[in-house]
Design a protein around this motif. Structure first.
Motif, PDB file in Angstrom:
ATOM      1  N   GLU A 108       0.727  -1.281   0.128  1.00  0.00           N
ATOM      2  CA  GLU A 108       0.006   0.112   0.013  1.00  0.00           C
ATOM      3  C   GLU A 108       0.976   1.197  -0.121  1.00  0.00           C
ATOM      4  OE1 GLU A 108      -3.264   0.702   0.038  1.00  0.00           O
ATOM      5  OE2 GLU A 108      -3.850  -1.571  -0.268  1.00  0.00           O
ATOM      6  N   LYS A 109       0.338   2.159  -0.571  1.00  0.00           N
ATOM      7  CA  LYS A 109       1.122   3.496  -0.879  1.00  0.00           C
ATOM      8  C   LYS A 109       0.446   4.264   0.195  1.00  0.00           C
ATOM      9  CE  LYS A 109       2.489   7.309  -3.763  1.00  0.00           C
ATOM     10  NZ  LYS A 109       3.665   7.728  -2.677  1.00  0.00           N
ATOM     11  N   LEU A 110       1.458   4.816   1.221  1.00  0.00           N
ATOM     12  CA  LEU A 110       1.067   5.573   2.573  1.00  0.00           C
ATOM     13  C   LEU A 110       0.900   7.011   1.921  1.00  0.00           C
ATOM     14  CD1 LEU A 110       3.539   4.054   4.968  1.00  0.00           C
ATOM     15  CD2 LEU A 110       1.152   3.635   4.802  1.00  0.00           C
ATOM     16  N   GLN A 111       0.126   7.754   2.737  1.00  0.00           N
ATOM     17  CA  GLN A 111      -0.305   9.177   2.587  1.00  0.00           C
ATOM     18  C   GLN A 111       0.970  10.085   3.461  1.00  0.00           C
ATOM     19  OE1 GLN A 111      -2.598   6.942   4.074  1.00  0.00           O
ATOM     20  NE2 GLN A 111      -4.277   7.061   2.871  1.00  0.00           N
ATOM     21  N   VAL A 112       1.706   9.361   3.991  1.00  0.00           N
ATOM     22  CA  VAL A 112       2.484  10.116   4.820  1.00  0.00           C
ATOM     23  C   VAL A 112       4.022   9.908   4.405  1.00  0.00           C
ATOM     24  CG1 VAL A 112       1.020  10.558   6.911  1.00  0.00           C
ATOM     25  CG2 VAL A 112       2.522   8.683   6.592  1.00  0.00           C
ATOM     26  N   PRO A 113       4.993  10.590   4.801  1.00  0.00           N
ATOM     27  CA  PRO A 113       6.165  10.099   4.390  1.00  0.00           C
ATOM     28  C   PRO A 113       7.042   9.280   5.648  1.00  0.00           C
ATOM     29  CG  PRO A 113       6.353  12.384   5.397  1.00  0.00           C
ATOM     30  CD  PRO A 113       4.898  12.140   5.061  1.00  0.00           C
ATOM     31  N   ILE A 114       7.845   8.481   5.021  1.00  0.00           N
ATOM     32  CA  ILE A 114       8.438   7.671   5.937  1.00  0.00           C
ATOM     33  C   ILE A 114      10.001   7.993   5.765  1.00  0.00           C
ATOM     34  CG2 ILE A 114       9.113   5.059   6.440  1.00  0.00           C
ATOM     35  CD1 ILE A 114       6.183   5.933   7.268  1.00  0.00           C
ATOM     36  N   THR A 115      10.657   8.160   6.717  1.00  0.00           N
ATOM     37  CA  THR A 115      12.167   8.272   6.681  1.00  0.00           C
ATOM     38  C   THR A 115      12.964   7.570   7.042  1.00  0.00           C
ATOM     39  OG1 THR A 115      12.199   9.424   8.960  1.00  0.00           O
ATOM     40  CG2 THR A 115      11.549  11.048   7.266  1.00  0.00           C
ATOM     41  N   GLN A 116      12.647   6.353   7.743  1.00  0.00           N
ATOM     42  CA  GLN A 116      13.480   5.286   7.900  1.00  0.00           C
ATOM     43  C   GLN A 116      12.477   3.949   7.911  1.00  0.00           C
ATOM     44  OE1 GLN A 116      14.799   5.066  12.231  1.00  0.00           O
ATOM     45  NE2 GLN A 116      12.838   5.101  13.014  1.00  0.00           N
ATOM     46  N   ASN A 117      13.497   3.058   7.493  1.00  0.00           N
ATOM     47  CA  ASN A 117      12.691   1.702   7.404  1.00  0.00           C
ATOM     48  C   ASN A 117      12.595   0.952   8.621  1.00  0.00           C
ATOM     49  OD1 ASN A 117      12.648   2.089   4.300  1.00  0.00           O
ATOM     50  ND2 ASN A 117      14.502   0.862   4.136  1.00  0.00           N
ATOM     51  N   THR A 118      11.311   0.417   9.040  1.00  0.00           N
ATOM     52  CA  THR A 118      11.144  -0.196  10.203  1.00  0.00           C
ATOM     53  C   THR A 118      10.266  -1.584   9.721  1.00  0.00           C
ATOM     54  OG1 THR A 118       9.367   0.930  10.943  1.00  0.00           O
ATOM     55  CG2 THR A 118      11.269   1.577  11.620  1.00  0.00           C
ATOM     56  N   SER A 119      10.453  -2.553  10.449  1.00  0.00           N
ATOM     57  CA  SER A 119       9.649  -3.850  10.548  1.00  0.00           C
ATOM     58  C   SER A 119       9.347  -4.486  11.718  1.00  0.00           C
ATOM     59  CB  SER A 119      10.167  -4.739   9.244  1.00  0.00           C
ATOM     60  OG  SER A 119      11.425  -5.174   9.552  1.00  0.00           O
ATOM     61  N   VAL A 120       8.235  -5.310  11.698  1.00  0.00           N
ATOM     62  CA  VAL A 120       7.928  -6.242  12.856  1.00  0.00           C
ATOM     63  C   VAL A 120       7.424  -7.592  12.169  1.00  0.00           C
ATOM     64  CG1 VAL A 120       7.423  -4.538  14.461  1.00  0.00           C
ATOM     65  CG2 VAL A 120       5.671  -5.405  13.049  1.00  0.00           C
ATOM     66  N   ILE A 121       7.795  -8.675  12.874  1.00  0.00           N
ATOM     67  CA  ILE A 121       7.370  -9.942  12.523  1.00  0.00           C
ATOM     68  C   ILE A 121       6.294 -10.416  13.582  1.00  0.00           C
ATOM     69  CG2 ILE A 121       7.967 -12.325  12.155  1.00  0.00           C
ATOM     70  CD1 ILE A 121      10.594 -11.250  11.291  1.00  0.00           C
ATOM     71  N   LEU A 122       5.068 -10.544  13.067  1.00  0.00           N
ATOM     72  CA  LEU A 122       3.943 -11.232  14.094  1.00  0.00           C
ATOM     73  C   LEU A 122       3.888 -12.753  13.869  1.00  0.00           C
ATOM     74  CD1 LEU A 122       0.964  -8.518  13.018  1.00  0.00           C
ATOM     75  CD2 LEU A 122       2.852  -8.526  14.805  1.00  0.00           C
ATOM     76  N   GLN A 123       3.723 -13.677  14.917  1.00  0.00           N
ATOM     77  CA  GLN A 123       3.878 -14.936  14.920  1.00  0.00           C
ATOM     78  C   GLN A 123       2.719 -15.279  15.801  1.00  0.00           C
ATOM     79  OE1 GLN A 123       7.928 -15.712  16.228  1.00  0.00           O
ATOM     80  NE2 GLN A 123       8.492 -16.139  13.969  1.00  0.00           N
ATOM     81  N   ILE A 124       2.558 -16.591  16.205  1.00  0.00           N
ATOM     82  CA  ILE A 124       1.514 -17.090  17.088  1.00  0.00           C
ATOM     83  C   ILE A 124       1.445 -16.620  18.469  1.00  0.00           C
ATOM     84  CG2 ILE A 124       2.546 -19.400  17.579  1.00  0.00           C
ATOM     85  CD1 ILE A 124      -0.044 -20.638  17.186  1.00  0.00           C
TER      86      ILE A 124
END
Length: 142
Positions: A108-124
């Motif tokens: 999805e294209k965000l409507q706000v700027p992102i200045t740093q890459n971040t991520s999370v992993i969801l598990q059970i």
């Protein structure tokens, strides 16, 4: 006492064979349609979740520094399933899910700027994550 001999004609055997083949084909068709319906259900839930996360990122951004919202995956994950949620520069939301042995990707294209890459992993055992505005950027974290 009268003895009756049973006799099966070739026409009956052919008819029985055709009925069996038709029944097996119908069962096979039903099973493949069920698998397709399950895949469509999962991909639809993932798309709705991606849109919800996209809108939440915009809310957190507009609320200002220090504001954060806790989100969680809308249905249960099985053993071995995981979902990676990544906010990427310049303004993309990338959700990659491995559910039931299948890989799903929603961008999805965000409507706000992102200045740093971040991520999370969801598990059970960890279905929740935070979307936070730390002043200079929006990020996702556990």
């Amino acid at each position: 006492m009268i003895k009756l001999k049973a006799q099966i004609s070739i026409d009956f055997l052919i008819a029985l064979t055709l009925i069996t083949i038709t029944a097996v084909n119908l069962i096979s068709l039903g099973l493949s349609q069920m698998k397709d319906a399950e895949t469509f259900d999962t991909s639809s839930k993932l798309k709705v979740f991606a849109i919800d996360v996209r809108d939440t990122v915009a809310k957190v951004y507009s609320s200002g520094r220090g504001f954060k919202i806790r989100k969680s995956w809308p249905f249960n994950l099985g053993p071995g399933d995981n979902i990676t949620i990544a906010l990427q520069t310049p303004g993309m939301l990338n959700i990659t899910a491995f559910i039931g042995g299948e890989k799903y990707i929603v961008i999805e294209k965000l409507q706000v700027p992102i200045t740093q890459n971040t991520s999370v992993i969801l598990q059970i055992n960890s279905p929740d994550f935070w979307i936070e505005n730390d002043g200079g950027s929006i990020r996702v974290e556990k």
